[in-house]
Every structure is written in C-alpha cells, then in structure tokens.
Write a protein that holds these residues in place. Sequence first.
Motif, PDB file in Angstrom:
ATOM      1  N   TYR A 272       0.836  -1.215   0.000  1.00  0.00           N
ATOM      2  CA  TYR A 272       0.000   0.000   0.000  1.00  0.00           C
ATOM      3  C   TYR A 272       0.869   1.263   0.000  1.00  0.00           C
ATOM      4  CZ  TYR A 272      -3.745   3.239   1.313  1.00  0.00           C
ATOM      5  OH  TYR A 272      -4.645   4.280   1.335  1.00  0.00           O
ATOM      6  N   ASN A 273       1.832   1.302   0.906  1.00  0.00           N
ATOM      7  CA  ASN A 273       2.668   2.506   1.045  1.00  0.00           C
ATOM      8  C   ASN A 273       3.478   2.765  -0.226  1.00  0.00           C
ATOM      9  OD1 ASN A 273       1.643   2.237   3.605  1.00  0.00           O
ATOM     10  ND2 ASN A 273       3.589   1.777   4.606  1.00  0.00           N
ATOM     11  N   TYR A 274       3.912   1.670  -0.850  1.00  0.00           N
ATOM     12  CA  TYR A 274       4.759   1.735  -2.044  1.00  0.00           C
ATOM     13  C   TYR A 274       3.997   2.315  -3.239  1.00  0.00           C
ATOM     14  CZ  TYR A 274       7.635  -0.375  -5.821  1.00  0.00           C
ATOM     15  OH  TYR A 274       8.392  -0.603  -6.927  1.00  0.00           O
ATOM     16  N   TYR A 275       2.775   1.812  -3.458  1.00  0.00           N
ATOM     17  CA  TYR A 275       2.050   2.237  -4.655  1.00  0.00           C
ATOM     18  C   TYR A 275       1.253   3.525  -4.455  1.00  0.00           C
ATOM     19  CZ  TYR A 275       3.343  -1.996  -7.162  1.00  0.00           C
ATOM     20  OH  TYR A 275       4.064  -2.969  -7.797  1.00  0.00           O
ATOM     21  N   THR A 276       0.966   3.907  -3.199  1.00  0.00           N
ATOM     22  CA  THR A 276       0.117   5.073  -2.974  1.00  0.00           C
ATOM     23  C   THR A 276       0.886   6.266  -2.406  1.00  0.00           C
ATOM     24  OG1 THR A 276      -0.438   4.578  -0.663  1.00  0.00           O
ATOM     25  CG2 THR A 276      -1.769   3.488  -2.343  1.00  0.00           C
ATOM     26  N   GLY A 277       2.023   6.011  -1.770  1.00  0.00           N
ATOM     27  CA  GLY A 277       2.736   7.101  -1.095  1.00  0.00           C
ATOM     28  C   GLY A 277       2.046   7.510   0.203  1.00  0.00           C
ATOM     29  N   GLU A 278       1.023   6.758   0.604  1.00  0.00           N
ATOM     30  CA  GLU A 278       0.302   7.025   1.858  1.00  0.00           C
ATOM     31  C   GLU A 278       0.627   5.926   2.865  1.00  0.00           C
ATOM     32  OE1 GLU A 278      -1.631   9.621   2.441  1.00  0.00           O
ATOM     33  OE2 GLU A 278      -1.630  10.470   0.433  1.00  0.00           O
ATOM     34  N   LYS A 279       0.068   6.063   4.083  1.00  0.00           N
ATOM     35  CA  LYS A 279       0.312   5.081   5.138  1.00  0.00           C
ATOM     36  C   LYS A 279      -0.899   4.153   5.282  1.00  0.00           C
ATOM     37  CE  LYS A 279       4.211   5.637   7.584  1.00  0.00           C
ATOM     38  NZ  LYS A 279       5.112   4.511   7.827  1.00  0.00           N
ATOM     39  N   TRP A 280      -0.654   2.868   5.109  1.00  0.00           N
ATOM     40  CA  TRP A 280      -1.699   1.847   5.282  1.00  0.00           C
ATOM     41  C   TRP A 280      -2.233   1.906   6.723  1.00  0.00           C
ATOM     42  CZ3 TRP A 280      -1.458  -3.258   7.776  1.00  0.00           C
ATOM     43  CH2 TRP A 280      -2.414  -4.161   7.317  1.00  0.00           C
ATOM     44  N   GLY A 281      -3.561   1.967   6.861  1.00  0.00           N
ATOM     45  CA  GLY A 281      -4.153   1.960   8.207  1.00  0.00           C
ATOM     46  C   GLY A 281      -4.177   3.318   8.888  1.00  0.00           C
ATOM     47  N   ASN A 282      -3.619   4.358   8.237  1.00  0.00           N
ATOM     48  CA  ASN A 282      -3.712   5.699   8.811  1.00  0.00           C
ATOM     49  C   ASN A 282      -5.150   6.190   8.621  1.00  0.00           C
ATOM     50  OD1 ASN A 282      -3.385   8.312   9.697  1.00  0.00           O
ATOM     51  ND2 ASN A 282      -2.351   9.013   7.839  1.00  0.00           N
ATOM     52  N   SER A 283      -5.814   6.545   9.718  1.00  0.00           N
ATOM     53  CA  SER A 283      -7.256   6.836   9.650  1.00  0.00           C
ATOM     54  C   SER A 283      -7.597   7.900   8.604  1.00  0.00           C
ATOM     55  CB  SER A 283      -7.783   7.255  11.025  1.00  0.00           C
ATOM     56  OG  SER A 283      -7.123   8.420  11.477  1.00  0.00           O
ATOM     57  N   ALA A 284      -6.683   8.843   8.370  1.00  0.00           N
ATOM     58  CA  ALA A 284      -6.971   9.944   7.441  1.00  0.00           C
ATOM     59  C   ALA A 284      -7.238   9.451   6.011  1.00  0.00           C
ATOM     60  CB  ALA A 284      -5.831  10.948   7.453  1.00  0.00           C
ATOM     61  N   ASN A 285      -6.817   8.225   5.686  1.00  0.00           N
ATOM     62  CA  ASN A 285      -7.032   7.695   4.327  1.00  0.00           C
ATOM     63  C   ASN A 285      -8.401   7.038   4.137  1.00  0.00           C
ATOM     64  OD1 ASN A 285      -4.413   8.434   3.657  1.00  0.00           O
ATOM     65  ND2 ASN A 285      -3.578   6.463   4.306  1.00  0.00           N
ATOM     66  N   TYR A 286      -9.173   6.936   5.199  1.00  0.00           N
ATOM     67  CA  TYR A 286     -10.433   6.182   5.132  1.00  0.00           C
ATOM     68  C   TYR A 286     -11.583   7.014   5.707  1.00  0.00           C
ATOM     69  CZ  TYR A 286      -6.687   2.729   4.843  1.00  0.00           C
ATOM     70  OH  TYR A 286      -5.540   2.070   4.488  1.00  0.00           O
ATOM     71  N   HIS A 287     -12.802   6.734   5.240  1.00  0.00           N
ATOM     72  CA  HIS A 287     -13.958   7.425   5.806  1.00  0.00           C
ATOM     73  C   HIS A 287     -14.370   6.820   7.142  1.00  0.00           C
ATOM     74  CE1 HIS A 287     -14.400   8.148   1.377  1.00  0.00           C
ATOM     75  NE2 HIS A 287     -14.496   9.370   1.852  1.00  0.00           N
TER      76      HIS A 287
END
Lengths: 211, 211
Positions: free
Chosen positions: B166-181
């Motif tokens: 996830y982190n590799y392809y998105t540049g975001e943090k997997w499981g970081n609440s800010a990425n999800y509703h």
Amino acid sequence: MNQKLIITIGRQYGSGGRIIGKKIADELGISFYNKEIIEMAAKKTGMSEEAFEKVDETAASSLLYSIATGAYMFGNYVSPQVDLPLNDKLFIIQSEIIKSIANKESCVIVGRCADYILKDRKDVINIFIHADKETRKARVTDEYNISVNNVEGYLNKIDKKRSTYYNYYTGEKWGNSANYHLCLDSGALGIDGCVHIIESYIKEIGNSNKS
Amino acid sequence: MNQKLIITIGRQYGSGGRIIGKKIADELGISFYNKEIIEMAAKKTGMSEEAFEKVDETAASSLLYSIATGAYMFGNYVSPQVDLPLNDKLFIIQSEIIKSIANKESCVIVGRCADYILKDRKDVINIFIHADKETRKARVTDEYNISVNNVEGYLNKIDKKRSTYYNYYTGEKWGNSANYHLCLDSGALGIDGCVHIIESYIKEIGNSNKS
C-alpha cells in the motif's frame, strides 16, 4: 445508562471532534472534559492555570532525562514535586485526574492521550475524528473565528503539536486506526452524521454486551 | 439502491475484513471483488493466474527504475507490455480493472489499494478493518484453518506485506485513519457489529445526500 461508559476523542485540528464530543455528552447526559482538565490540574497543584495552558498537549523535550534520573516511569504514579519540565508535570497530573474521573463517572474526554492513559479499562470507547483540509480550514475560519494569514500552515502546526505530544507520551502513532475503536471523517459525514454513527456504535456495543 | 455505491475495504490480516465486505455486498445485492480481480487480470492479459497470485498485494522493488525509464507514471495508463516487474504489471492492470468496475456498477472491493485508485470519485466509501492480535490469531487458526508454528509471526508478515504494498504504490500510510472514511475494530465490535455500523454509515450518507 446502566453501565459506565467512557468515551475518549482524539481529533485533527478543525475536524469538529470537540463539538462532536460535547453533543454526545449532552445527548447521553454525561460529563464532558476538555480544557476543564487543565483547571483541575491547576487546582490540584496550586499552580497557575495560564502556565499549564501554555504547555497543554505539548511534548517536553527532556523525557529521556527524566527517565534516566528515575523521576518518571510510564504508567506509574510519580510525584510531580520532583524537578520535571512543566509539560511532563502536566501530563502526570492530567493522567491522575483522567484515571480518577474514569473511576467515578461516565464521561467524554477530549484529547490528552486519554485513550492511552485508560488503556487497561474495558469500558472505554476510543474515537478519532479527522477531515480533509478544506473542511477544516473552513471550520477554523468560519466557526472558530480564528484569523491567521496562512490557515493551512496553522492547521499543520497544531496537528504537528498534537501528534508529537501523543507519539511522545504513548509510543504510539496519533491517528493510526489501530489505536482507536472507531475513526470517522467529519468532512464526509458532517458533525451530526458523526454523532449519529457514534450513537449507533454505542447501541451496537450495548446489544453485544447483552447477548 | 438508486445511487451507485462503491465500497473499498482495507484490512489487517485476520480482522475479518473480507468476510465483512462479503456480508455487506450480499445484503446490498451488489458485486464483491477480492481474488476475482486476479482472475480478471489473468484473462485480460492472457498471463497465468498462478503467476499473478504469487505477486498479489506484493510490492516490486524496482518502481524507481520504472519511473526513471518513463515506463510507469502514477495515475496514468501505461502499457504493461513494456518490461516491468510482474508486481507492477499486476498493479497497473488491476488499477484499470478496478476503475472499469467502478464505472460500471455498485460493488465492494477488498484490498489492492482500491481506495487510492478510486480517489477521484465521489461515490466511494473507504473502510479499514483492524483488530487486536488475540482476536486475529484466533480467527486465522479457527476460521481460516491455517496451521503455522508461529501464528503471530505469520500475522505480522502478512500485515507487513500489505502495508509495504500500500505505502509503495500510494505514497500514503496503510491503516492511517486519514485515508479512510470509516475505520472499525472488529475485535471490539465483532463481524456482525461491523456490518451493522457500515449499514448505519451508508444510511447516514444517503440521508445527508437527500437533505
């Protein structure tokens, strides 16, 4: 409510987490704690509320020193009389106050690592509220009525302060979903939407406890 | 349902995220996609499903090379005919398939960075499911019927693989609440409890869209 219920709310700045917490507390008829904890810490120690206010939710820079000198240990009560930075003193006193409140009554507690401080209790629901930058910028400007030149920079600064505080005192990551039972995006849901989902959550937990 | 609804579910291994997603899809009468996307990728390219299965949700180690050679750019379609690692090929093909599914129908999509791939759409609900280690160890052993010497080590390994992907392809943090509703703890709520809260969420969003 028959069972005691303690709700902790972590929140990005401008996400409305405090307002959501207040609404939930009012609807459930339970106490609400945010800045009130600073007043209580000031009263408990006889120290100035203004001095505590300045270091509220701010990490000290010398915890390692405190640990090295044996003045402070996670999870154990240590007298704040020893020569600790004011931030650490406030954290220790707030921890005692938060534990004592949780022993006494159902309540909503905003910020101050309350989820971590109460991690050994089973009657706690840990919630984190976040939102996109645009929603938060609008709330800070329109509702909190804060006027700064660079609103986004200001948001980032407060979030950085909160995350540093949380990460420093808990050893966990602020906003990492694994630290909370429920995380909500108030930008997508709105304030009342978040209140409704938290109410559904409380109902669901109540039902599963009965079954 | 009148409006299209796309639900993406990220999940810690053993949290029951897949089962929750399947139950939601069944209750809403919409399609469910998990491993099905690998089959579709294999069919689309004529390549072996087994080969894709091996690199499913696994990051490649040479994306920087691919970017440097101009063979791959985030967000843009790039022909998978060029000489990319199989992981990157699968990611690109899966991205196309996920976008095409989302254009066509309401659905639940599990994993595969679907939240990130569909980030420009407004009709998506991004959900993350996690749980404490004990709950997950029990589910992996009892329900998934997986027998390994070190269950906790196995959990950590799969989670590491998913977070790296996830982190590799998105540049975001997997499981970081800010990425999800919406993020939920299935250890506290149970599988059906999570399904109920997701249903409440969908209802709440529907109501706020109408008002």
